[in-house]
Every structure is written in structure tokens, then in C-alpha cells.
Design an enzyme around this catalytic site. Structure first.
Site, PDB file in Angstrom:
ATOM      1  N   SER A 175       0.821  -1.209   0.000  1.00 35.98           N
ATOM      2  CA  SER A 175       0.000   0.000   0.000  1.00 35.98           C
ATOM      3  C   SER A 175       0.852   1.256   0.000  1.00 35.98           C
ATOM      4  CB  SER A 175      -0.864  -0.012   1.254  1.00 35.98           C
ATOM      5  OG  SER A 175      -1.427   1.256   1.499  1.00 35.98           O
ATOM      6  N   TYR A 234      -0.656  -0.086  10.096  1.00 40.53           N
ATOM      7  CA  TYR A 234      -0.958  -0.707   8.810  1.00 40.53           C
ATOM      8  C   TYR A 234       0.212  -0.536   7.834  1.00 40.53           C
ATOM      9  CZ  TYR A 234      -3.469  -1.319   4.336  1.00 40.53           C
ATOM     10  OH  TYR A 234      -3.864  -1.712   3.093  1.00 40.53           O
ATOM     11  N   LYS A 282       2.507  -3.581   6.327  1.00 34.90           N
ATOM     12  CA  LYS A 282       2.645  -3.796   4.888  1.00 34.90           C
ATOM     13  C   LYS A 282       4.121  -3.734   4.481  1.00 34.90           C
ATOM     14  CE  LYS A 282      -1.581  -4.392   3.249  1.00 34.90           C
ATOM     15  NZ  LYS A 282      -1.935  -5.713   2.649  1.00 34.90           N
TER      16      LYS A 282
END
Lengths: 338, 338
Positions: free
Chosen positions: A129, A157, A161
Site C-alpha cells: 500500500s 498498517y 505492509k
């Protein structure tokens, strides 16, 4: 050829499955294309009815970590390619640290270890991402992100990732999988229902007004955003599986192309496509939690690696909205201009 | 104040303990210095006799993962600062993937989770490595590494250290620890016995000839290397614990200063200090495995962040050798020039 899609019942997973079924064949890592015999969708949720009805689709429902621990499952062994899209999303991971560590960190590591233990060396496409990039007062991001920009994630997050990318790179270098990580841009317009992503409003602010519903627009108009339509996003994911090692290049994750726009420009595009009846439904009430996450993400990318792979950004956000309207006629209640 | 050093019986861990004992006090993250009441050395091995004899030293012997699982151990809870130096080294990790994943990846994650569960929020200094930078044909490193250079590790050790940095950054951002990651340069001259590090010969090619022993010099003379003496390395580790958040800056790992030299220049320095009797003991037999790892590492750094913290590189490799001779008189058999 057998394919596994984790998160296969989600929006992107299901769209990827439909795309692969429609093309019927797939080339993996530069090899000649072969027929797709089966696609196994691994997800907590059941697949959408159209996919469930296709004879080439198998579905296995449950938590990914549990499914990886199930030694009886044959589909992992049979997989020629695994698209690893399953993830807890940004807002969830920020609110629930353990959820993110389990669903993103442990599951990605577990998947890699599973494939390594099987010794089948499948192509593995990992959906990372743009959230690996994070702006902070201590370390501002450059105005333009390129293929060599240092990620400094500012969310759990993004960290999870980025760690996934590193694991995929090393399991690939060691020859355990043929891994490629692609950094997805902010996908808009996502159909369906809102999810827990901090970026969810980038779709909701278009989707809900088109359906005649009010929608939150919780960040300032000038907020930059790097957008990719669902079609462009799936294109990038499929290209990652197809590219030869030589075309793919380094094991570093690939930034997918994006359209650099702003929340204000997105609203203006909505008004051009669907009139003031649509933009009148936008609630411009700030949300500090969402703002705090979203403002760390970059808006402008230069993506020469993706360009060399033949990947391009959407041409305009007007076109993105019109594509959504075409693809989701049942979800659109407003009258759309020509 | 209580301090824990993982890898505390190793060369750097023991030297850090001696340095801390000698200064008697330590400032943590900009707070006023306090007396050091106890240092617990966590290691598979027993501490050196001089440390074992000090009343302020406690030792706990065993595998780090097992020690983290021991809920009865009080020292984790009491720690005001943890220096996490324990690691499997580069050559070992490349030869034994599982060892590296257990000793570097799982242990670092386990340590962070342990400290998070305790809720004590200690200062945590994590020793990362220049091995996070890796040169490859697909993605050459820039000639000069700076504080914003993208790490592209080309070894499992480098990947595991880089993942450790990311975890430390996010556990710090979430307020679970006060973490600082420092990237150690190639430490030379290490005293004692060879270890499994691919970089080990950078010390062995000096240490063994000084002891009158033959030593391998397994890479070409022009091989660049970014060196830091043990003294400069410990200085950087201590500074990382002391610096205030404002002085430390971003959560990205800090490149410590280094002396840019080459294997050939190191040999020339050895000859200047100890004569041809020393360099005659060097075996210039290439080792492809070591060469393959070492050639991916960068040799030249620009480190403005470290400079701003008052950290400096060694002035010359001659001075580094002379310091080794002064500090290890019993290990030196050759006559040393003035």
C-alpha cells in the site's frame, strides 16, 4: 493452472477473480499463458453469488491464519499463483494493534512459511500500500514520491505492509516463492458498503451521493490523494503476476501508477458528472482520527518502473466516476449527465 | 536504574556493560542522569569474569526466546533501559534461514511484545546494521549512502534487521517503548575469537597477524568498507539511549558514523603499525561466499543526523589499530612501531 486469492471474497479479490475468469488464461512470470482450471477464494466471508456459481471457483471460508494451519487443505499445494490480498485495513489496525499484527504481520509471515514448507515455489503477488509512505514533522516526505523514496510509515498498517514487502523480498531471494509486491494506491470508487479503512471516504464521498445518500467528506478540500480506479488497480496486480523476472526488476515493491488529485477536485468531478444534487449530499464535517491518518499519505508519485511495465494511471477522475456508474447501474439513483 | 543488555556476554554487550559501569550513571532520553544500580546481561553464554565479579552485574544464561517466555523473570519488568544487541550474525543467517528468523525476527518481535505487555515503557536501543543496505545489479546502491537512502537488503540478516527497525518504530509510535534503532557499521578491530559474521575477517585480518597468526583476507583489496572502532560503536549505542526525543528526531534508524576505507588500505595500515611481519601473515585466498555477501554492503556514508548528535567517525584506521593494541596487550605478540 490453479490460483489462490486470499481476501478473495472482498471487493478487489472478487474483481480479480472475475478478471481472471474472463480472460481464462494467465501467464506467470513470463512463461507462456496457460488455462485457468480453478481459482480458490480464501476469505472469512462467502464469495459473491456470481463467483460461487462458476464451476472454476472454489471457496474456503475462515480466518487466514487458521486456514494456513490446516494441513489437510490441498489448494495451497496446488497453487501455481497466490494473490495475497487479505488484510486488516488502516483504520482497524490503528484502533486495534493486535488485529493488525495478527491479520497483516503474522498472516503474511505464515503464508510465506506455508509456501516455503510446501516447496512448490508459486508466483506470489503481495498487495502492499501507499501507506508505507508517511509524512511526519520529524521527517517530511518529499513532494514527489519516486521508486527510490524511503518509506517511513506513520501507521501500524503501513509498518505491517512494509514488513510484508521485506519478507516477500527475502523469501523470493532465497527461492522459496517468486514474489512481487505491489503498492496499491487509494482505490476509488469502491462499490458496496463502507469498510474500516481510513481511506474509505474517498469512495464513499462519490458512491453514496450517486446512490442518493448523504456521505462524509471528513478532511479539507486541499487534501491530496493518489487515486487509482478498481480497473487500473487490478491491471497492476495481474501485471505483477505476468511480468518476467527481467521485466519486473528489483525485489523492492512497485509503486503502482496513480492520478494525483485532491478531495476538492474529486467533489468538483462529482458535480460535473452528477450535478449539485450529488455534491449537496456531502457532509463536510471534519474527523480528526481520519484526518490524522490520511494527512500522512503522499499524493504525488512518479512511477517509471510501473510505466516501463506498461502500466498507466487513470486519465481523469471524471472518467473514473463514469466507469463506476457504467459498472454499477443498480447503485446509482441520480440522473447522470452525458 | 536497572539496565538489561541482550547479547550481554558478547563482545559489544560486555564492552557496553563495562562502559556503563565505569561511568556509573546514565541519562535516558534526555532525563537527568541517574545511578546505575544493576545491569542484567541476557545471553546464551556466561559473562566474562571481570563482569561476573562486579556486584552490580546480574547474568541470566539461555536462549533469548526462552528467557522472554519465562514469566518469572523480574528483570524485564524492572528495566529502565534495554539494549537489544543479541542477534545471529550475517553469515549464519545466510546459511541457516530458520536460525535467523528465530534469533533476529522472532526474538526482536518477542522482546517488543514482552515490554509492551509489561507496560513499563523502557528506553529500547536496537542494534541494527549497515547490512540493511544492499547493492544488486537490479538496483545499484548510490555511491554515497545518506540518512534518506532506501535500504534494499540483499541478505536475510539485513532483511531481519530492517524488519526489527520497523517494529521498533511502530512500538515506539504507539507508546509501548521508547525505541531507538542504530545501524552499526562494520566493527573493527574486534578482539577475541572469530564468529560467524561474513564481516569477521575485517577484524581477523588485523587481530590474528598482531597475535603472530595467519589470517584470511578473502576479498579483493579494493573492497570498500565502512568501519567503526569498538569505542566509536559503543559511543553511538550509548548516545542513542541518552538523546532526548527532540535531539533524536525521526523514528527511522540512525546510520552511525564510519571511516570509509578499503581492505587494501587496512592492510597498509597494519603494515605501518606492525611491519611486514604482520602483513606477511595475510592469506589472500578468495572466498566466494563471503565475497558475495560483503560486496553488497556500502562503503561510504554521509551521516548528518549522527553528526548533529555529536557522533564522529574514527580519524584513521592506523589509530584504530593502535587503540586495539593498547586495549589488548595480551593478544599482541608482534613488536609494534612507535
Amino acid at each position: 493452472m490453479h490460483i489462490v486469492i486470499t481476501g478473495g471474497a472482498g471487493f478487489l479479490g472478487a474483481r480479480l477473480a472475475r478478471t481472471l475468469l474472463a480472460q481464462g488464461r494467465l501467464s506467470l512470470a513470463g512463461a507462456p499463458a496457460r488455462d485457468i482450471a480453478r481459482i480458490t477464494l480464501v476469505d472469512r466471508a462467502a464469495p459473491p453469488p456470481d463467483l460461487a456459481a462458476d464451476a472454476r471457483i472454489a471457496a474456503t471460508i475462515g480466518d487466514l491464519n487458521a486456514q494456513l494451519a490446516d494441513d489437510g487443505a490441498a489448494f495451497w499445494r496446488e497453487a501455481d499463483a497466490v494473490f495475497h490480498l487479505a488484510a486488516a485495513v488502516s483504520g482497524e489496525c490503528e484502533a486495534d494493534f493486535d488485529l493488525g499484527m495478527r491479520s497483516n504481520f503474522a498472516a503474511t509471515h505464515g503464508l510465506l512459511d506455508k509456501l516455503r514448507a510446501l516447496g512448490t515455489r508459486p508466483v506470489l503477488v503481495f498487495s502492499s500500500s501507499l501507506a508505507v509512505f508517511g509524512d511526519s514533522p520529524e521527517q517530511p516526505l518529499p513532494a514527489l514520491i519516486d521508486d527510490r523514496t524511503l518509506p517511513t510509515p506513520q501507521t501500524s498498517y503501513g509498518i505491517q505492509k512494509f514488513i510484508g514487502e521485506q519478507l516477500v523480498a527475502d523469501y523470493t531471494r532465497k527461492g522459496f516463492v517468486q514474489g512481487r509486491s505491489v503498492r496499491l494506491m487509494t482505490v476509488s470508487v469502491r462499490p458496496g458498503r463502507p469498510n474500516g479503512a481510513a481511506s474509505g471516504f474517498f469512495s464513499g464521498m462519490i458512491r453514496e451521493p450517486l446512490a442518493g445518500l448523504r456521505a462524509a467528506c471528513p478532511v479539507p478540500e486541499e487534501t491530496p490523494v493518489a487515486i487509482a480506479s478498481p480497473a487500473r488497480t487490478i491491471e497492476g496486480i495481474v501485471r505483477a503476476a505476468e511480468a518476467s523476472d527481467a521485466d519486473w526488476g528489483p525485489r523492492t515493491a512497485l509503486n503502482l501508477p496513480s492520478l494525483a488529485t485532491t478531495v476538492g477536485e474529486m467533489a468538483a468531478a462529482l458535480e460535473r458528472v452528477a450535478g449539485t444534487a450529488a455534491t449537496a449530499l456531502l457532509d463536510r464535517t471534519p474527523d480528526a482520527t481520519i484526518r490524522r491518518i490520511v494527512k500522512t499519505w503522499p499524493g504525488r508519485f512518479d512511477t517509471p518502473r510501473a510505466r516501463a511495465l506498461g502500466l498507466a494511471a487513470d486519465e481523469s477522475f471524471d472518467a473514473v466516476i463514469r466507469a463506476y456508474v457504467r459498472e454499477n447501474p443498480d447503485a446509482v439513483k441520480l440522473v447522470i449527465g452525458a
